[in-house]
Motif scaffolding. Structure first.
Motif, PDB file in Angstrom:
ATOM      1  N   ALA A 196       0.828  -1.206   0.000  1.00 48.05           N
ATOM      2  CA  ALA A 196       0.000   0.000   0.000  1.00 48.05           C
ATOM      3  C   ALA A 196       0.864   1.259   0.000  1.00 48.05           C
ATOM      4  CB  ALA A 196      -0.931  -0.010   1.217  1.00 48.05           C
ATOM      5  N   LYS A 197       1.951   1.232   0.774  1.00 45.20           N
ATOM      6  CA  LYS A 197       2.828   2.399   0.847  1.00 45.20           C
ATOM      7  C   LYS A 197       3.523   2.640  -0.490  1.00 45.20           C
ATOM      8  CE  LYS A 197       6.408   4.411   3.818  1.00 45.20           C
ATOM      9  NZ  LYS A 197       7.255   4.185   5.032  1.00 45.20           N
ATOM     10  N   LEU A 198       3.935   1.574  -1.164  1.00 41.94           N
ATOM     11  CA  LEU A 198       4.555   1.712  -2.485  1.00 41.94           C
ATOM     12  C   LEU A 198       3.600   2.352  -3.487  1.00 41.94           C
ATOM     13  CD1 LEU A 198       6.390  -1.735  -2.885  1.00 41.94           C
ATOM     14  CD2 LEU A 198       7.465   0.516  -2.636  1.00 41.94           C
ATOM     15  N   ILE A 199       2.356   1.888  -3.469  1.00 38.35           N
ATOM     16  CA  ILE A 199       1.348   2.437  -4.397  1.00 38.35           C
ATOM     17  C   ILE A 199       1.093   3.910  -4.095  1.00 38.35           C
ATOM     18  CG2 ILE A 199      -1.038   2.250  -5.203  1.00 38.35           C
ATOM     19  CD1 ILE A 199      -0.900  -0.748  -4.404  1.00 38.35           C
ATOM     20  N   ALA A 200       0.955   4.229  -2.813  1.00 38.06           N
ATOM     21  CA  ALA A 200       0.669   5.608  -2.414  1.00 38.06           C
ATOM     22  C   ALA A 200       1.798   6.557  -2.843  1.00 38.06           C
ATOM     23  CB  ALA A 200       0.463   5.678  -0.898  1.00 38.06           C
ATOM     24  N   LYS A 201       3.047   6.110  -2.692  1.00 34.47           N
ATOM     25  CA  LYS A 201       4.178   6.944  -3.121  1.00 34.47           C
ATOM     26  C   LYS A 201       4.134   7.177  -4.623  1.00 34.47           C
ATOM     27  CE  LYS A 201       7.677   6.101   0.439  1.00 34.47           C
ATOM     28  NZ  LYS A 201       9.049   5.582   0.700  1.00 34.47           N
ATOM     29  N   GLU A 202       3.814   6.127  -5.383  1.00 31.38           N
ATOM     30  CA  GLU A 202       3.728   6.244  -6.837  1.00 31.38           C
ATOM     31  C   GLU A 202       2.638   7.228  -7.240  1.00 31.38           C
ATOM     32  OE1 GLU A 202       4.321   5.809 -10.845  1.00 31.38           O
ATOM     33  OE2 GLU A 202       5.616   5.121  -9.210  1.00 31.38           O
ATOM     34  N   MET A 203       1.578   7.316  -6.438  1.00 33.31           N
ATOM     35  CA  MET A 203       0.465   8.210  -6.739  1.00 33.31           C
ATOM     36  C   MET A 203       0.721   9.638  -6.267  1.00 33.31           C
ATOM     37  SD  MET A 203      -2.892   5.815  -6.022  1.00 33.31           S
ATOM     38  CE  MET A 203      -3.972   7.008  -6.844  1.00 33.31           C
ATOM     39  N   GLY A 204       1.897   9.867  -5.649  1.00 32.87           N
ATOM     40  CA  GLY A 204       2.251  11.218  -5.230  1.00 32.87           C
ATOM     41  C   GLY A 204       1.654  11.642  -3.910  1.00 32.87           C
ATOM     42  N   GLN A 205       1.242  10.677  -3.087  1.00 38.52           N
ATOM     43  CA  GLN A 205       0.709  11.018  -1.776  1.00 38.52           C
ATOM     44  C   GLN A 205       1.830  11.543  -0.875  1.00 38.52           C
ATOM     45  OE1 GLN A 205      -2.790  10.714  -1.052  1.00 38.52           O
ATOM     46  NE2 GLN A 205      -2.597  10.572  -3.278  1.00 38.52           N
ATOM     47  N   SER A 206       1.473  12.379   0.059  1.00 39.18           N
ATOM     48  CA  SER A 206       2.454  12.980   0.965  1.00 39.18           C
ATOM     49  C   SER A 206       3.092  11.902   1.839  1.00 39.18           C
ATOM     50  CB  SER A 206       1.786  14.027   1.853  1.00 39.18           C
ATOM     51  OG  SER A 206       0.858  13.411   2.746  1.00 39.18           O
ATOM     52  N   ASP A 207       4.268  12.244   2.377  1.00 38.31           N
ATOM     53  CA  ASP A 207       4.944  11.308   3.285  1.00 38.31           C
ATOM     54  C   ASP A 207       4.059  10.986   4.480  1.00 38.31           C
ATOM     55  OD1 ASP A 207       7.115  11.329   1.622  1.00 38.31           O
ATOM     56  OD2 ASP A 207       8.287  12.751   2.826  1.00 38.31           O
ATOM     57  N   GLU A 208       3.328  11.998   4.956  1.00 42.84           N
ATOM     58  CA  GLU A 208       2.436  11.792   6.108  1.00 42.84           C
ATOM     59  C   GLU A 208       1.346  10.782   5.773  1.00 42.84           C
ATOM     60  OE1 GLU A 208      -0.626  14.342   8.991  1.00 42.84           O
ATOM     61  OE2 GLU A 208       0.580  15.348   7.450  1.00 42.84           O
ATOM     62  N   ASP A 209       0.742  10.917   4.591  1.00 41.18           N
ATOM     63  CA  ASP A 209      -0.319   9.990   4.197  1.00 41.18           C
ATOM     64  C   ASP A 209       0.239   8.595   3.907  1.00 41.18           C
ATOM     65  OD1 ASP A 209      -2.393  11.717   4.525  1.00 41.18           O
ATOM     66  OD2 ASP A 209      -2.642  12.207   2.401  1.00 41.18           O
ATOM     67  N   CYS A 210       1.425   8.531   3.366  1.00 38.71           N
ATOM     68  CA  CYS A 210       2.043   7.224   3.109  1.00 38.71           C
ATOM     69  C   CYS A 210       2.278   6.472   4.418  1.00 38.71           C
ATOM     70  CB  CYS A 210       3.371   7.396   2.364  1.00 38.71           C
ATOM     71  SG  CYS A 210       3.182   7.880   0.622  1.00 38.71           S
ATOM     72  N   GLU A 211       2.756   7.201   5.427  1.00 37.27           N
ATOM     73  CA  GLU A 211       2.984   6.570   6.723  1.00 37.27           C
ATOM     74  C   GLU A 211       1.660   6.208   7.391  1.00 37.27           C
ATOM     75  OE1 GLU A 211       5.143   4.720   9.508  1.00 37.27           O
ATOM     76  OE2 GLU A 211       5.886   5.626   7.638  1.00 37.27           O
ATOM     77  N   LEU A 212       0.668   7.100   7.257  1.00 34.85           N
ATOM     78  CA  LEU A 212      -0.672   6.840   7.786  1.00 34.85           C
ATOM     79  C   LEU A 212      -1.227   5.550   7.182  1.00 34.85           C
ATOM     80  CD1 LEU A 212      -3.178   7.938   9.393  1.00 34.85           C
ATOM     81  CD2 LEU A 212      -3.857   9.055   7.263  1.00 34.85           C
ATOM     82  N   LEU A 213      -1.075   5.401   5.874  1.00 32.50           N
ATOM     83  CA  LEU A 213      -1.580   4.213   5.182  1.00 32.50           C
ATOM     84  C   LEU A 213      -0.816   2.966   5.593  1.00 32.50           C
ATOM     85  CD1 LEU A 213      -3.413   2.951   3.076  1.00 32.50           C
ATOM     86  CD2 LEU A 213      -1.796   3.636   1.313  1.00 32.50           C
ATOM     87  N   TYR A 214       0.482   3.093   5.783  1.00 33.60           N
ATOM     88  CA  TYR A 214       1.281   1.936   6.196  1.00 33.60           C
ATOM     89  C   TYR A 214       0.795   1.380   7.531  1.00 33.60           C
ATOM     90  CZ  TYR A 214       5.241  -0.968   7.513  1.00 33.60           C
ATOM     91  OH  TYR A 214       6.023  -2.028   7.918  1.00 33.60           O
ATOM     92  N   VAL A 215       0.591   2.273   8.499  1.00 31.06           N
ATOM     93  CA  VAL A 215       0.122   1.844   9.822  1.00 31.06           C
ATOM     94  C   VAL A 215      -1.289   1.249   9.715  1.00 31.06           C
ATOM     95  CG1 VAL A 215      -0.441   2.588  12.170  1.00 31.06           C
ATOM     96  CG2 VAL A 215       1.583   3.511  11.006  1.00 31.06           C
ATOM     97  N   ALA A 216      -2.146   1.875   8.915  1.00 37.01           N
ATOM     98  CA  ALA A 216      -3.494   1.338   8.703  1.00 37.01           C
ATOM     99  C   ALA A 216      -3.431  -0.051   8.086  1.00 37.01           C
ATOM    100  CB  ALA A 216      -4.310   2.273   7.813  1.00 37.01           C
TER     101      ALA A 216
END
Length: 505
Positions: A196-216
């Motif tokens: 999920a974190k890899l996909i979010a980074k590819e989509m240009g999500q912020s570092d905060e949202d990437c970390e939020l998604l990882y924990v989720a």
């Protein structure tokens, strides 16, 4: 960590109500607490504890959960109705983790895991008493405001940091417990979080949202803590009722996390990670942009890991097939933009081909086969025979002996089906005792199969000599087949091979 001496400095003028039904534990803990608090009152159940509370004032209430007459959660709920600000600490065994959600709903202030660790208890008591003492030290605050504010702020910040770590450790412990219960999904949450974190980074999500998604992602299945073992561990397909029950894990996970301030944002992601782009998902049937984007991402990551992991009734897909399926269901199950980014990053990753849902250890195999036991004899059933034969590619089992019970129907008609069950149970007990290295299956009602990892021969004369078989007037014949001669993948093929072997003889 807080030691007893440091704790006593802030508890010596406070009172505590301790509720525990286990006599030895209550006496032991009471002796310890009496050295710290000005007054300690003990009760043996929730009803008695509530009566004491109504007739007195206590700074802290510490209670067990499971007790007679009234449990600790019910007592705590009633106390909170009387005084919403009452400090309450729950003592709970790991086996009672299903009560964790209810504890959060009630608003308890701390948790002590049994068997009680006095260092942990000191820590929880310190956090509760520090809040209480702060009110009673109001005068000193005014006299020494600047110094005390600095000191207190540091302590509060330290407490908040520790509280955060405690919650994180508790939540991650629940995740580990779920995966320990369901050993066939070990590592699933970690992989989903990473994808999920890899996909979010590819989509240009912020570092905060990437970390939020990882924990989720790490916590996305935490609601399964409320899923019964009979459903969570079932190795076959779920029926409609079982599927409805397991679907509740999305809502349960949301409710659990939403009660914890630091996990409110994560709770929303977890709540919707089974919603579909076309609105056919659950729990709310949301569609398209109604679903949070991070939940869309989590859904794709979850599906990708499921596809690339060996399942009990379905082999793993390779990466090409998995991303092809993501593309196929783009715009239906999955968000098109998420699929595009997922294909870019997931096409390049390395998948551990040893990841599997299949049981590996003897304990896992026993837990797995529990669902394939014959209720009358405790032998395995024909479904498990098919499962073993299908996976005997490496010839772990080398031979099969099939035992046919002749005239058994007449025995049932003469003596009753109940007596027939007793006979079959005796027969299987004898098989287990005489052939301890064989795996015993009951097939076709009154026939039995013994699968062996070494070649064995069975002489029917040994059965004919048994009193309970002679008295039943039941005859037994045996057929043998060498599994090394031909690949046999199911019971039907085994029956055909046995029949051919008999004809050849």
């Amino acid at each position: 960590m807080v030691n007893a001496k440091e704790l006593k400095e802030i508890t010596k003028n406070l009172t505590l109500l301790y509720v525990e039904d286990e006599d030895d534990l209550r006496v032991s803990v009471e002796g310890y607490l009496s050295k710290l608090f000005a007054k300690v009152v003990c009760a043996t159940n929730g009803r008695e504890g509530l009566d004491y509370y109504k007739n007195g004032q206590y700074d802290i209430v510490m209670t067990d959960i499971q007790m007679p007459l009234m449990d600790g959660l019910e007592m705590s709920k009633k106390i909170k109705e009387i005084n919403p600000n009452q400090e309450i600490i729950i003592t709970s065994a790991y086996g009672e983790t299903i009560y964790f959600l209810e504890s959060i709903r009630i608003g308890v202030n701390g948790y002590i895991i049994k068997p009680i660790d006095y260092m942990q208890m000191n820590q929880e008591l310190y956090k509760s008493t520090l809040k209480l003492v702060s009110f009673k030290e109001n005068v000193n605050y005014k006299l020494h405001l600047e110094d005390m504010v600095t000191e207190r702020t540091e302590k509060i910040l330290a407490m908040e940091d520790e509280r955060t770590r405690n919650f994180e450790n508790t939540i991650l412990s629940f995740v580990e417990m779920i995966e320990d219960r369901d050993t066939y999904t070990g590592g699933h949450s970690q992989r989903v979080a990473s994808y999920a974190k890899l996909i979010a980074k590819e989509m240009g999500q912020s570092d905060e949202d990437c970390e939020l998604l990882y924990v989720a992602g790490m916590m996305h299945d935490i609601g399964k803590i409320a899923t019964p073992d009979t459903i969570l561990l079932k190795p076959g397909k779920l029926n409609d009722i079982e599927y409805e029950l397991i679907k509740e894990h999305a809502t349960v996970g949301y409710e659990l996390l939403n009660k914890i301030p630091m996990y409110k944002k994560h709770a929303e992601i977890v709540r919707h990670h089974h919603e579909r782009y076309d609105g056919k998902g659950y729990p709310q049937g949301l569609a398209g942009e109604e679903i949070p984007l991070l939940s869309h991402i989590l859904l794709v990551a979850d599906a990708f890991d499921s596809m690339t992991t060996n399942r009990i009734y379905k082999g793993r897909k390779n990466i090409d097939k998995a991303v092809e399926e993501l593309d196929t269901f783009s715009g239906m199950q999955f968000h098109p933009d998420v699929v595009k980014s997922a294909i870019k990053v997931l096409s390049k990753i390395d998948i551990d081909t040893l990841i599997t849902q299949l049981p590996q250890t003897e304990i896992e195999k026993e837990r797995f086969s529990y669902f394939f036991r014959d209720q009358i004899t405790d032998a395995y059933n024909k479904q498990y025979l098919d499962f073993i034969l299908e996976r005997n590619i490496l010839k772990e089992y080398v031979c099969v002996n099939k035992l046919y019970l002749h005239n058994f129907n007449q025995y049932n008609q003469k003596n009753s089906w109940e007596e027939g069950d007793v006979f079959l149970n005796k027969f299987v007990t004898y098989l287990h005792k005489s052939y301890p290295l064989s795996t015993v299956f009951r097939v076709n009602g009154d026939d039995f199969v013994l699968m062996n990892k070494e070649h064995i021969e069975i002489d029917v004369k040994e059965f004919e000599a048994l009193d309970f078989i002679q008295n039943a007037n039941v005859n037994i014949s045996v057929m043998h087949f060498d599994l090394r001669k031909k690949n046999i993948s199911n019971k039907r093929e085994l029956e055909e091979a046995l029949l051919k072997a008999e004809q050849d003889d």
